[in-house]
Design a protein around this motif. Structure first.
Motif, PDB file in Angstrom:
ATOM      1  N   PRO A  74       0.851  -1.190   0.000  1.00 24.98           N
ATOM      2  CA  PRO A  74       0.000   0.000   0.000  1.00 24.98           C
ATOM      3  C   PRO A  74       0.891   1.246   0.000  1.00 24.98           C
ATOM      4  N   LEU A  75       0.492   2.284  -0.757  1.00 25.48           N
ATOM      5  CA  LEU A  75       1.312   3.485  -0.850  1.00 25.48           C
ATOM      6  C   LEU A  75       0.422   4.704  -1.059  1.00 25.48           C
ATOM      7  N   ALA A  76       0.337   5.540  -0.052  1.00 32.01           N
ATOM      8  CA  ALA A  76      -0.360   6.830  -0.133  1.00 32.01           C
ATOM      9  C   ALA A  76      -1.737   6.732  -0.790  1.00 32.01           C
ATOM     10  N   GLY A  77      -2.584   5.864  -0.291  1.00 35.42           N
ATOM     11  CA  GLY A  77      -3.945   5.742  -0.802  1.00 35.42           C
ATOM     12  C   GLY A  77      -4.077   4.928  -2.071  1.00 35.42           C
ATOM     13  N   ARG A  78      -2.969   4.453  -2.602  1.00 40.74           N
ATOM     14  CA  ARG A  78      -2.992   3.588  -3.783  1.00 40.74           C
ATOM     15  C   ARG A  78      -2.306   2.280  -3.423  1.00 40.74           C
ATOM     16  N   HIS A  79      -2.159   1.426  -4.415  1.00 40.01           N
ATOM     17  CA  HIS A  79      -1.439   0.184  -4.184  1.00 40.01           C
ATOM     18  C   HIS A  79      -0.322   0.066  -5.214  1.00 40.01           C
ATOM     19  N   LEU A  80       0.883  -0.212  -4.725  1.00 42.23           N
ATOM     20  CA  LEU A  80       2.066  -0.315  -5.564  1.00 42.23           C
ATOM     21  C   LEU A  80       2.353  -1.778  -5.875  1.00 42.23           C
ATOM     22  N   LEU A  81       2.522  -2.078  -7.142  1.00 45.33           N
ATOM     23  CA  LEU A  81       2.992  -3.393  -7.573  1.00 45.33           C
ATOM     24  C   LEU A  81       4.328  -3.162  -8.248  1.00 45.33           C
ATOM     25  N   LEU A  82       5.401  -3.677  -7.638  1.00 40.91           N
ATOM     26  CA  LEU A  82       6.766  -3.468  -8.114  1.00 40.91           C
ATOM     27  C   LEU A  82       7.307  -4.766  -8.702  1.00 40.91           C
TER      28      LEU A  82
END
Length: 130
Positions: A74-82
């Protein structure tokens, strides 16, 4: 969903290139794998080739990218897929175009370095490769 690609660039001694996030950016001072966002219509591999050219001034062949691991955070109200790729061959010497500093470190040395949360679990995938 924020889709991001990154490279674990390995030199002949098994060290990985990390870059330090510059002042004024989120997570400034942390060490990360070079890479960036995937633009609409771009494949992950094409995005990584573009980002590494922009950030480091290197040129690579997409066929030389090998997927190794991914992280979900989770990242600042979004979701990060790396998505993390290994890269062993490229043209040019990496230069810090957007980072404060570049550093070649072993995967084991990365364990003690301050890194963004999404990068941390990827370190163990690299340690396991050794």
């Amino acid at each position: 969903m924020l889709l991001v690609v990154a490279a674990a660039m390995l030199d002949g001694q098994g060290r990985v290139l990390l870059q330090q996030r510059p002042p004024g950016k989120p997570m400034a001072g942390l060490w990360e794998f070079p890479g960036g966002k995937i633009e609409p219509g771009e494949s992950p591999e094409a995005a990584l080739a573009r980002e590494l050219h922009e950030e480091l001034g290197i040129i690579l062949k997409v066929k030389d990218l090998r997927p190794i691991a991914f992280a979900s955070e989770p990242l600042a109200g979004r979701h990060l897929l790396l998505l993390l790729y290994v890269l062993r061959e490229w043209e040019g010497a990496p230069e810090a175009h957007h980072a404060t500093e570049l550093r070649w470190v072993t995967p084991a040395e990365m364990r003690g370095m301050p890194m963004p949360p999404a990068d941390v679990p990827l370190v163990e995938a690299l340690v396991g490769m050794g």
